[in-house]
Design an enzyme around this catalytic site. Structure first.
Site, PDB file in Angstrom:
ATOM      1  N   GLU A  55     -11.475 -10.482  -6.275  1.00 47.02           N
ATOM      2  CA  GLU A  55     -10.050 -10.494  -5.943  1.00 47.02           C
ATOM      3  C   GLU A  55      -9.639 -11.789  -5.243  1.00 47.02           C
ATOM      4  O   GLU A  55      -8.473 -12.017  -4.986  1.00 47.02           O
ATOM      5  CB  GLU A  55      -9.658  -9.261  -5.133  1.00 47.02           C
ATOM      6  CG  GLU A  55     -10.508  -8.986  -3.913  1.00 47.02           C
ATOM      7  CD  GLU A  55     -10.076  -7.708  -3.183  1.00 47.02           C
ATOM      8  OE1 GLU A  55      -9.042  -7.123  -3.520  1.00 47.02           O
ATOM      9  OE2 GLU A  55     -10.797  -7.319  -2.250  1.00 47.02           O
ATOM     10  N   ASN A 106      -4.567  -6.867  -7.823  1.00 46.58           N
ATOM     11  CA  ASN A 106      -3.434  -6.988  -6.890  1.00 46.58           C
ATOM     12  C   ASN A 106      -3.589  -8.254  -6.055  1.00 46.58           C
ATOM     13  O   ASN A 106      -2.670  -9.073  -5.941  1.00 46.58           O
ATOM     14  CB  ASN A 106      -3.379  -5.798  -5.932  1.00 46.58           C
ATOM     15  CG  ASN A 106      -3.291  -4.478  -6.652  1.00 46.58           C
ATOM     16  OD1 ASN A 106      -2.912  -4.447  -7.812  1.00 46.58           O
ATOM     17  ND2 ASN A 106      -3.649  -3.405  -5.995  1.00 46.58           N
ATOM     18  N   ASP A 107      -4.770  -8.387  -5.470  1.00 47.59           N
ATOM     19  CA  ASP A 107      -4.991  -9.569  -4.642  1.00 47.59           C
ATOM     20  C   ASP A 107      -5.251 -10.809  -5.480  1.00 47.59           C
ATOM     21  O   ASP A 107      -4.784 -11.898  -5.147  1.00 47.59           O
ATOM     22  CB  ASP A 107      -6.146  -9.333  -3.665  1.00 47.59           C
ATOM     23  CG  ASP A 107      -5.676  -8.551  -2.448  1.00 47.59           C
ATOM     24  OD1 ASP A 107      -4.596  -8.892  -1.934  1.00 47.59           O
ATOM     25  OD2 ASP A 107      -6.349  -7.606  -2.043  1.00 47.59           O
ATOM     26  N   ARG A 120     -10.366   4.069  -1.329  1.00 52.29           N
ATOM     27  CA  ARG A 120      -9.977   3.154  -0.241  1.00 52.29           C
ATOM     28  C   ARG A 120     -10.287   3.815   1.098  1.00 52.29           C
ATOM     29  O   ARG A 120      -9.479   4.575   1.613  1.00 52.29           O
ATOM     30  CB  ARG A 120      -8.481   2.838  -0.340  1.00 52.29           C
ATOM     31  CG  ARG A 120      -8.087   1.982  -1.527  1.00 52.29           C
ATOM     32  CD  ARG A 120      -6.599   1.620  -1.457  1.00 52.29           C
ATOM     33  NE  ARG A 120      -6.238   0.553  -2.354  1.00 52.29           N
ATOM     34  CZ  ARG A 120      -5.729   0.729  -3.582  1.00 52.29           C
ATOM     35  NH1 ARG A 120      -5.534   1.926  -4.050  1.00 52.29           N
ATOM     36  NH2 ARG A 120      -5.408  -0.317  -4.331  1.00 52.29           N
ATOM     37  N   ARG A 175       2.124 -10.430  -2.090  1.00 51.37           N
ATOM     38  CA  ARG A 175       2.373  -9.188  -2.828  1.00 51.37           C
ATOM     39  C   ARG A 175       3.350  -8.261  -2.140  1.00 51.37           C
ATOM     40  O   ARG A 175       3.859  -7.323  -2.731  1.00 51.37           O
ATOM     41  CB  ARG A 175       1.034  -8.468  -3.079  1.00 51.37           C
ATOM     42  CG  ARG A 175       0.335  -8.029  -1.824  1.00 51.37           C
ATOM     43  CD  ARG A 175      -1.097  -7.621  -2.100  1.00 51.37           C
ATOM     44  NE  ARG A 175      -1.240  -6.184  -2.246  1.00 51.37           N
ATOM     45  CZ  ARG A 175      -2.419  -5.553  -2.343  1.00 51.37           C
ATOM     46  NH1 ARG A 175      -3.544  -6.244  -2.345  1.00 51.37           N
ATOM     47  NH2 ARG A 175      -2.487  -4.263  -2.453  1.00 51.37           N
ATOM     48  N   CYS A 187      -9.668  -2.462 -11.001  1.00 55.39           N
ATOM     49  CA  CYS A 187      -9.167  -1.355 -10.183  1.00 55.39           C
ATOM     50  C   CYS A 187      -7.839  -1.694  -9.515  1.00 55.39           C
ATOM     51  O   CYS A 187      -7.353  -0.946  -8.691  1.00 55.39           O
ATOM     52  CB  CYS A 187     -10.197  -0.948  -9.140  1.00 55.39           C
ATOM     53  SG  CYS A 187     -10.543  -2.240  -7.947  1.00 55.39           S
ATOM     54  N   HIS A 200       0.812  -1.218   0.000  1.00 61.32           N
ATOM     55  CA  HIS A 200       0.000   0.000   0.000  1.00 61.32           C
ATOM     56  C   HIS A 200       0.841   1.262   0.000  1.00 61.32           C
ATOM     57  O   HIS A 200       0.408   2.290  -0.517  1.00 61.32           O
ATOM     58  CB  HIS A 200      -1.022  -0.067   1.121  1.00 61.32           C
ATOM     59  CG  HIS A 200      -2.112  -1.019   0.752  1.00 61.32           C
ATOM     60  ND1 HIS A 200      -2.084  -2.345   1.121  1.00 61.32           N
ATOM     61  CD2 HIS A 200      -3.190  -0.870  -0.062  1.00 61.32           C
ATOM     62  CE1 HIS A 200      -3.129  -2.955   0.582  1.00 61.32           C
ATOM     63  NE2 HIS A 200      -3.816  -2.082  -0.132  1.00 61.32           N
ATOM     64  N   ARG A 253     -15.146   1.911  -1.439  1.00 58.86           N
ATOM     65  CA  ARG A 253     -15.023   0.525  -0.996  1.00 58.86           C
ATOM     66  C   ARG A 253     -15.207   0.490   0.514  1.00 58.86           C
ATOM     67  O   ARG A 253     -14.663   1.330   1.228  1.00 58.86           O
ATOM     68  CB  ARG A 253     -13.640  -0.017  -1.367  1.00 58.86           C
ATOM     69  CG  ARG A 253     -13.459  -1.440  -0.912  1.00 58.86           C
ATOM     70  CD  ARG A 253     -12.197  -2.015  -1.438  1.00 58.86           C
ATOM     71  NE  ARG A 253     -11.023  -1.424  -0.814  1.00 58.86           N
ATOM     72  CZ  ARG A 253      -9.772  -1.716  -1.178  1.00 58.86           C
ATOM     73  NH1 ARG A 253      -9.556  -2.546  -2.181  1.00 58.86           N
ATOM     74  NH2 ARG A 253      -8.755  -1.166  -0.582  1.00 58.86           N
TER      75      ARG A 253
HETATM   76  C1  PEP Z   1      -6.644  -5.145  -5.370  1.00 55.95           C
HETATM   77  O1  PEP Z   1      -6.485  -6.070  -4.582  1.00 55.95           O
HETATM   78  O2  PEP Z   1      -6.379  -5.212  -6.595  1.00 55.95           O
HETATM   79  C2  PEP Z   1      -7.151  -3.841  -4.890  1.00 55.95           C
HETATM   80  C3  PEP Z   1      -7.465  -2.882  -5.720  1.00 55.95           C
HETATM   81  O3  PEP Z   1      -7.277  -3.669  -3.556  1.00 55.95           O
HETATM   82  P1  PEP Z   1      -6.048  -3.351  -2.556  1.00 55.95           P
HETATM   83  O4  PEP Z   1      -4.830  -3.097  -3.369  1.00 55.95           O
HETATM   84  O5  PEP Z   1      -6.461  -2.164  -1.755  1.00 55.95           O
HETATM   85  O6  PEP Z   1      -5.969  -4.604  -1.749  1.00 55.95           O
HETATM   86 MG    MG Z   2      -7.410  -5.994  -2.616  1.00 50.39          MG
END
Ligand code: PEP
Ligand code: MG
Length: 753
Positions: A603, A626-627, A469, A637, A674, A362, A505
């Site tokens: 995700e 991402n997840d 977020r 990650r 996203c 993050h 979210r």
């Molecule tokens: C993701 O997981 O792609 C996402 C957008 O959420 P975050 O990065 O906040 O976990």
């Molecule tokens: Mg995520």
């Protein structure tokens, strides 16, 4: 053996520099292996040869004089094979090379084991004996274990330039560190080191002008800790035996001693700030205690560390209140958090540098949101020595240059200027649509998390907020924010973008995002209590949160709600029940609100297989790549060690995305992306080719993505996607996409010019 090994590692960890660390290694290993000689050779980065860097047993004058070019001597054979070489008659081996300057003639047996870090041979740990006997299995295993355990420390020294400096190859300026590219861009600025947890090793040195005030601050901290300990001792006096209670007396004694406090004061008077002086003194004491034979005295080292931490936390607490942020702050920390970034005053944050984490942490995501470069996963950074140094941050390649030479500086200044020109050019696209040359329009939205993001998001030309977020609001407080507080902030966000849509979210904490006032301790946090699992378990918090969102949208009606970490339909149904309740309550209270649209984040891999079921319950889907990538590939990650394995171009990720978009079309539900993938120009093009309905990314990436989409036709994008789906590995796919970028003259969008 384990105890011995731990002791060696501890001693090495507190060694003042590489030279001292190597001296400790050779003497302790020689002792433990009952050998006649122990030596360390390190790889010369210039020619790949092996240089004798430390020895216990050979002629000490040979250190740094003996150099074995590649292919000569048994030591280089260990490097070639990358495995132990265990001989009873070294002199009889065809690769034996007599080195008269080491006086090694009397030694018959030889055991050399490679020192390897991340598949790279950094050097060789050698033991030799007079007797003509091969080492036994236990001995080999021990030496291999020591070498493996020390590889990290040696890699650190290599990265920090200590090895090249010791070898006399390079000057101390221009030390380059290679980490992971976190956020694009290049800047030159001044390092500011933040230390949230009190890890003494990472406290930097800092020059001060006013030692008198610093002394007073230090003594006040010592006094405060003394009072704490007295209080602790008194509180526990009933429960402790007299013997145990003496521990507190010992602490108090140490706090009054000249050796600890007096030494630190000396260092302050010599111009170091109190935390730096304390770190130095504590580490010196720890070294002395750990070197003692008596195990009881060795244990004292832990007491000293404990005391050091207590004083340090008092000092750092004070320091945080008086931080002076340089004009172009390069924020450096062991593990940069969202809170740290938020603490830097507006306009001063120039770059983010974190020893831990990756592009998908993050901290890196926030850096991209702020449009500043980030370099992550610099495990080897000598963080304690960085404070105030001039640093070049290259967020494209993930490199850092400390104290750059005039040539390097000039080169990077040129890149900075070119970047500015590029961004100015891209700004002209602001009001143009993201549309392929054959008319396929894909709205681009921004990802945000702070009020401060709203300006850059609007500036970027975003057509809405595709991911807000909300957890960042929760992270920078010291308690759960109340409904009023949340509603006021959400309203500012909604108003800033009205009439364009804002997708909020619901609170997504857990995993790597923790709240200081709601600690969660789990052995596997990414598979644990995260996102919607937490909020559903706490309806009192969730209901307030949902009410705040809906209330904030009164009269604006541009709110959409997105649910994170969903893995089954009942989570969606339970949330919808709560949302309906919040909505009805608000209507009953006289609020003129509308029911917002609701979306599910895809995700968790399980969600990818329930697209139809979600389509029957909610209004839209948003893929969190991402997840999704992390869970599909089983690659953390945030873990810099496996960052090289984390790749959106993995065939499994691409196939899953094709599957999701195809099913979404079948079930007639809009689907967007996203995750960070949407902010990478060529990957965004692949997503467009798959048929996503919108993309949401960090504002800093948006102009580059728009430029790319406007450059290609949908037909061409689909042809590229078809090719990419045929590749069976990520590297080939990446090379193919790079070649297209190059050919189309788009490389400057992802690399410095
Ligand atoms: C993701 O997981 O792609 C996402 C957008 O959420 P975050 O990065 O906040 O976990
Ligand atoms: Mg995520």
């Amino acid at each position: 053996m384990l105890k011995l090994l731990r002791r060696i590692i501890q001693e090495v960890n507190v060694a003042g520099d590489l030279d001292e660390a190597l001296t400790i290694i050779v003497s302790r290993v020689r002792e433990a292996m009952v050998a006649d000689v122990c030596s360390v050779y390190l790889t010369d980065p210039q020619d790949g040869g092996q240089v004798l860097m430390a020895t216990d047993g050979l002629n000490p004058n040979a250190v740094r004089q003996v150099r074995l070019p590649p292919g000569q001597g048994i030591v280089t054979l260990v490097v070639e094979r990358a495995e132990p070489v265990n001989l009873d008659h070294a002199a009889a081996h065809p690769r034996f090379l007599l080195l008269p300057e080491t006086n090694e003639t009397p030694y018959q047996s030889f055991l050399g084991v490679p020192i390897i870090n991340h598949r790279k041979v950094l050097g060789v740990l050698v033991t030799q004996r007079r007797v003509a006997e091969r080492c036994n299995d236990d001995q080999v295993a021990f030496q291999v274990t020591v070498a493996a355990a020390l590889a990290g420390a040696i890699a650190h020294a290599e990265a920090s330039g200590s090895i090249t400096t010791l070898l006399g190859v390079l000057p101390q300026t221009n030390r380059r560190f290679k980490g992971l590219a976190g956020a694009p861009g290049v800047v030159i600025g001044k390092a500011l080191v933040m230390n949230p947890q009190i890890d003494l090793n990472v406290i930097p040195d800092r020059r001060i002008d006013d030692p008198k005030t610093e002394e007073e601050t230090f003594l006040a901290a010592v006094e405060a800790v003394r009072a704490d300990i007295r209080e602790l001792g008194q509180g526990l006096s009933q429960a402790l035996s007299t013997e145990e209670a003496t521990l507190f007396d010992a602490y108090l004694l140490m706090l009054g001693s000249d050796s600890l406090v007096g030494k630190a004061l000396e260092s302050i008077r010599a111009g170091n700030w109190a935390p730096g002086a304390l770190r130095q003194t504590v580490m010196e004491h720890v070294r002395v205690f750990r070197a003692m034979e008596d195990p009881l005295l060795q244990e004292r080292a832990s007491d000293i560390i404990d005391l050091g931490r207590r004083i340090m936390s008092r000092l750092v607490e004070q320091d945080r209140r008086t931080f002076k942020y340089p004009k172009r702050t390069i924020l450096v920390a062991d593990d940069v958090s969202a809170t740290m970034i938020a603490e830097v005053p507006a306009g001063r944050l120039a770059a983010v540098v974190s020893m831990h984490g990756s592009r998908y942490s993050h901290a890196a995501i926030l850096a991209r949101a702020f449009g500043v470069p980030a370099v992550m996963g610099l495990l080897d950074l000598p963080i304690a020595k960085l404070e105030g140094l001039e640093v070049v941050v290259d967020g494209y390649s993930g490199s850092l240059y400390l104290d750059p030479s005039p040539t390097i500086r000039a080169e990077f200044l040129r890149i900075v200027q070119e970047e500015k020109k590029l961004m100015a050019g891209l700004r002209e696209l602001r009001d143009l649509p993201a549309e392929t040359t054959d008319g396929c329009r894909v709205p681009l939205y921004a990802n945000a998390g702070l009020i401060a993001d709203m300006g850059p998001s609007r500036e970027s030309g975003a057509e809405g907020i595709g991911l807000y977020r909300t957890e960042i609001l929760f992270m920078i407080r010291d308690r759960f924010p109340g409904e009023e507080e949340q509603a006021a902030l959400f309203r500012r966000v909604l108003r800033a973008f009205a009439p364009r849509m804002v997708t909020m979210r619901t609170l997504d904490v857990g995993g790597d995002k923790s709240l200081p006032y709601f600690p969660i301790h789990e052995s596997n946090p990414f598979l644990g209590w995260r996102g919607i699992r937490i909020t559903l378990d706490h309806p009192e918090i969730f209901l307030t949160h949902l009410r705040a969102m809906v209330r904030a949208s009164e009269g604006l009606n541009n709110l959409q709600i997105l649910l994170p970490m969903v893995y089954c339909v009942s989570e969606v149904e339970d949330t919808l029940v709560l949302l309906q309740r919040a909505y009805r309550e608000l209507l009953d209270e006289g609020c003129q609100v509308k029911m917002p649209k609701v979306g599910v984040m895809v995700e968790v891999p399980a969600a990818a297989y329930q697209i139809g079921a979600f389509a029957r319950r909610v209004d839209f889907l948003s893929v969190g790549t991402n997840d999704l990538t992390q869970y599909l590939l089983a690659v953390d990650r945030n873990n810099e060690r496996v960052a090289g394995l984390y790749d959106h171009l993995h065939p499994a990720v691409l196939q899953t995305l094709v599957h999701i978009t195809t099913l979404a079309r079948t079930h007639n539900i809009p689907v967007g992306v996203c995750g960070e993938m949407a902010g990478d120009p060529m990957l965004a093009l692949l997503l467009v080719a798959m048929g996503v309905n919108h993309l949401s990314m960090n504002a800093g990436c948006l102009p580059r993505v728009k430029y790319t989409i406007r450059h290609f036709s949908l037909e061409r994008a689909q042809a590229i996607l078809k090719e990419v789906l045929d590749f069976e590995n990520c590297t080939a796919a990446r090379l193919y996409l790079d070649a297209i970028m190059e050919k189309e003259g788009l490389s400057h969008l992802v690399h410095p010019v």
